[in-house]
Design an enzyme around this catalytic site. Structure first.
Site, mmCIF file in Angstrom:
data_model
loop_
_atom_site.group_PDB
_atom_site.id
_atom_site.type_symbol
_atom_site.label_atom_id
_atom_site.label_comp_id
_atom_site.label_asym_id
_atom_site.label_seq_id
_atom_site.Cartn_x
_atom_site.Cartn_y
_atom_site.Cartn_z
ATOM 1 N N ASP A 291 9.513 1.060 -0.210
ATOM 2 C CA ASP A 291 9.491 2.715 -0.104
ATOM 3 C C ASP A 291 10.365 3.344 -0.214
ATOM 4 O O ASP A 291 10.583 4.632 -1.047
ATOM 5 C CB ASP A 291 8.918 2.531 1.797
ATOM 6 N N LYS B 248 2.765 8.345 -2.971
ATOM 7 C CA LYS B 248 3.680 7.893 -3.571
ATOM 8 C C LYS B 248 3.638 7.347 -5.298
ATOM 9 O O LYS B 248 4.802 7.548 -6.100
ATOM 10 C CB LYS B 248 4.918 7.263 -2.832
ATOM 11 N N ALA C 131 -14.440 11.761 1.615
ATOM 12 C CA ALA C 131 -14.342 10.296 1.340
ATOM 13 C C ALA C 131 -13.519 8.807 1.514
ATOM 14 O O ALA C 131 -12.061 9.435 1.627
ATOM 15 C CB ALA C 131 -14.708 10.377 -0.365
ATOM 16 N N LYS D 179 11.356 6.512 -3.094
ATOM 17 C CA LYS D 179 11.228 7.113 -3.123
ATOM 18 C C LYS D 179 12.865 7.921 -4.166
ATOM 19 O O LYS D 179 12.666 9.081 -4.285
ATOM 20 C CB LYS D 179 11.723 7.820 -1.245
#
Length: 819
Positions: free
Chosen positions: A680, A581, A506, A684
């Protein structure tokens, strides 16, 4: 001599009756034969419906009665196209007139007693035996219709009567001497000693056949039905179910009592006592070997298998008698069972706590209200004195039975059963196992019946295991993942006995679903506009509605809305593999709720790609922690884009030119500022910090942005790149300064003492970080064990194929856990 019994499906049309007569003719060439017939398919239900309408004063019963008459006379006309014999016409007219008279009486009295119901139901077999015997005579086979009332003697109960075997044997041998015309016996029908009609219960024609066999000393009983014999499970519910060539008498009895409709539960007893084999054959596929039921199972494979078969009863109600006043009081159970027996309430399942303060009984839902009422009356004084609680009834349940002679003495069967159910989030409400260890029965909620049957069957019967994937997102990572699954699915099936089925996909606009698996080469063609089940919450509702066993949700999005549903997925016993994430790097409350849901659930949550794409960073970190090593610090580069930029700087070149090059190569986001901000990278490191046990929020990560202060306002990407040259001199100067000190610069991060920092810093040329190439990522673990020589994990840290490969690896880990 053999007994042939033909079920209603075998006699559903004139053509089927012709085929049955041919089977009878073939058998008569080699053996003596007695034939038992059921009502034509669907007729007994239609008779009952007609009688019930009549008892309610509904004149529409006459229409139903007329349809039944037309159905039977239509078959007669089709068989005897030249016109039926006078004898048959007159006999059919007599039977039909009698049926009409009884129904009219029921209509006038507005009452349907058990005796009237039994009489109405009997006409199905009476019509069937009359038509079949007449057709056999027409075909040149001397045959006579024999009414079961002349053969089977029972007690006076009109429905589900109990057989007097001694008197029955005497009557059968007197009425069916050897050498006479072929007897076509009405199954299901019997009579009390005073001649009143009784019945043997639904499916009782099987019982008629085995009573005849035991009385006449038959060699075998062949039960002709519409399936290829007993299966390891109901093939309508479990597509992978397989036919069973051999089963024992006791296994057949257990399966029949627990819901298998192939054989009447009582039919095995006369055959077992007389040592007569039963053969279950498919009238529509006579070449199939069928199932042989006898005392000793000769098949080697069957003898090695711990579980012979599964079966279920779709709807049961659970009655519970409980209370502290039951403990140590003799006679409670006796009163309970005597009361139910007195009111002819059949008990399907019994479970009692060792504390003696509760007894649970599974019964038919149609008897639940009556059972509760009579038990409330039986224990009224104890309930009034609050020694026993009011009788409770729980509905919408089913019973699943795991049956097998070889379960006895083999440890681990129960453990495997309950582990399988637990991993699939199926709650066991009650359980019972006999001392002979050949049947474990469990009661679960009805909506979990198919799911439970499939996962149990897969666990015990199939060398190949199956997982069902539901993907969210159809972007770059999802497309790569689909390609990898499609390329390796057959290899996994052949080498690992694992079938990875993409059952659902989906995105925000479209959805695709196929329980057997979407065609991965043409998955785009399977996508349809989403109608209902809107949003990610709707997709989760859709997955729960399908309720497939071994379900894994795969998140290939970057959506905070999807990540917010991870706890709900886990609480629904749906395992999750995610490249997103925004769950583990989301707010601390969300992170905590994910962890709490994973602890409380039987499902698992894997997110290896959240930090290093395809690199085993999370797994390595957890292995170090779980094995007792103390992690002193984590350093590394966790941005493929920024790794590329600084590796290029070390080779010479201007910072702004390198950024443009990275954008043109597709290493950056459309707006390079998204990468240069370090956001980003920070997410992490936030995940790694939390993995170390530190309660960190995103704002706690100190992250240096590489977007110059003066270029952070509103401006286009092109303008930003044009002005980025303003910082080239600063980077050139930093590189030169570091070089003079035998160092280089890198955009790297460190977690130490609960603090996470990321920025441009000098690193020695001997550092592993200085040796990175291209867009490689690296994490350096310094631990008590890896103190002098830290543990390094290095490799590609970005890209759709690499990330998809990491997600695929997580899926396989989850599959290993689930199956």
């Amino acid at each position: 001599m053999k007994i042939y019994k033909f079920g209603g499906a075998s006699l559903c049309s004139a053509d089927r009756i012709r085929k049955v007569s041919q089977s009878i003719a073939n058998a008569l060439q080699n053996d003596g034969l007695v034939v038992v017939v059921s009502a034509l398919k669907g007729v007994t239900d239609r008779l009952l419906d007609t009688a019930r309408r009549a008892s309610k004063g509904d004149a529409g019963y006459r229409t139903l009665s007329g349809e039944l008459e037309g159905f039977h006379l239509g078959i007669v006309d089709e068989l005897f196209s030249a016109a039926p014999s006078r004898e048959l016409s007159e006999a059919m007219r007599r039977e039909l007139d009698e049926l009409h008279d009884i129904l009219h009486g029921i209509f006038l009295l507005r009452e349907l007693s058990d005796r009237s119901s039994a009489m109405v139901q009997s006409f199905g077999e009476r019509f069937s035996a009359l038509i079949v015997s007449s057709w056999l005579n027409f075909c040149g086979i001397a045959a006579q219709r024999v009414d079961g009332r002349e053969l089977i003697v029972t007690d006076g109960a009109s429905l589900d009567a109990r057989v007097d075997t001694a008197m029955t044997k005497e009557k059968i041998n007197a009425r069916l001497p050897h050498g006479g015309p072929l007897a076509v016996v009405t199954g299901f029908i019997a009579a009390s000693p005073d001649g009143l009609l009784t019945t043997l219960g639904r499916g009782g024609s099987d019982y008629t056949a085995t009573l005849l066999a035991a009385s006449l000393g038959a060699d075998e009983v062949w039960i002709w039905t519409d399936v290829d014999g007993f299966f390891s499970a109901d093939p309508k519910r479990v597509p992978d179910a397989c036919p069973l060539p051999y089963i024992s008498y006791t296994e057949a009895m257990e399966l029949s009592h627990a819901g298998a409709r192939i054989l009447h539960p009582l039919a095995v007893q006369p055959a077992m006592k007389a040592g007569i084999p039963l053969v279950i054959k498919n009238a529509f596929n006579p070449a199939a070997p069928g199932t042989r039921v006898e005392g000793e199972v000769k098949d080697d494979e069957a003898r090695r298998r711990q579980v012979t078969g599964l079966t279920s009863i779709n709807q049961v109600a659970l009655l519970n008698l409980s209370g502290s006043g039951m403990v140590g009081v003799p006679g409670i159970a006796s009163r309970l069972f005597t009361c139910l027996a007195r009111h002819r309430i059949n008990i399907i399942f019994i479970s009692q706590a060792s504390s003696e303060q509760s007894i649970s009984l599974a019964i038919s839902p149609s008897q639940a209200a009556g059972a509760r009422s009579v038990l409330q009356e039986e224990f009224r004084s104890e309930i009034t004195a609050r020694q026993i609680d009011p009788i409770s009834v729980r509905r919408n349940l089913c019973m699943i039975a795991v049956v097998g002679n070889n379960m006895s003495g083999h440890p681990g069967v129960s453990a495997k059963l309950f582990e399988t159910l637990g991993k699939n989030g199926i709650n066991v409400i009650a359980v019972a196992q006999g001392a002979n260890e050949m049947n474990i029965s469990t009661v679960v909620e009805s909506h979990n019946e198919d799911k439970a049957l499939n996962c149990i069957h897969e666990s015990f019967f199939l060398s190949r295991r199956k997982v069902h994937l539901f993907l969210a997102g159809t972007g770059t990572i999802a497309k790569s993942l689909i390609g990898q699954i499609g390329a390796h699915r057959m290899t996994l099936r052949d080498a690992q006995n694992l079938d990875v089925v993409v059952a659902g996909m989906a995105n925000t606009r479209s959805i695709a679903y196929a329980e057997e698996g979407i065609d991965l080469e043409h998955w785009q063609d399977a996508m349809r506009p989403r109608e209902g089940f809107e949003g990610i919450g709707g997709y989760l509702d859709f997955i729960r509605e399908k309720n497939l066993h071994n379900t894994i949700f795969v998140d290939c999005t970057a959506s905070a809305d999807v990540a917010a549903l991870y706890p709900e997925l886990l609480n629904s016993s749906i395992s999750v593999a995610t490249a997103n994430k925004l769950g583990m790097a989301g707010s601390w409350p969300l992170y905590s709720s994910i962890r709490e849901a994973e602890r409380e659930s039987t499902a698992r949550f894997l997110y290896e790609t959240n930090v290093g794409a395809g690199l085993p960073i999370i797994n390595t970190l957890n292995d170090l922690k779980n094995s007792g090593d103390r992690i002193r610090s984590i350093e590394g580069v966790l941005s493929g884009t920024l790794s590329f930029i600084f590796n290029e700087l070390r080779s010479g070149g201007r910072f702004s030119d390198i950024v443009r090059k990275a954008k043109e190569a597709g290493y950056t986001e459309p707006d390079p500022r998204d990468d240069l901000s370090g956001a980003d990278f920070a997410r992490k490191f936030l995940i790694l910090g939390r993995e170390l046990g530190f309660e960190l929020e995103y704002s706690d990560v100190v992250c240096e942005s590489l977007v110059p202060e003066g270029l952070r306002g509103e401006m286009s990407t092109d303008e930003f790149l044009q002005r980025l040259g303003e910082v080239d001199g600063g980077y050139a100067e930093a590189m030169e300064k570091a070089s003079l000190e035998g160092m280089t610069i890198s955009y790297t991060g460190e977690i130490r003492d609960g603090k996470a920092t990321i920025g441009v810093r000098q690193v020695p040329l001997t550092s592993p970080i200085a040796g990175l190439n291209g867009s490689e990522n690296m994490v350096v673990f310094t631990t008590d064990r890896y103190l002098e020589t830290p543990l390094v994990v290095k490799g590609p840290g970005a890209g759709g194929e690499v990330t998809a490969g990491g997600v695929f690896a997580d899926i396989l880990r989850l599959a290993g856990y689930l199956v």
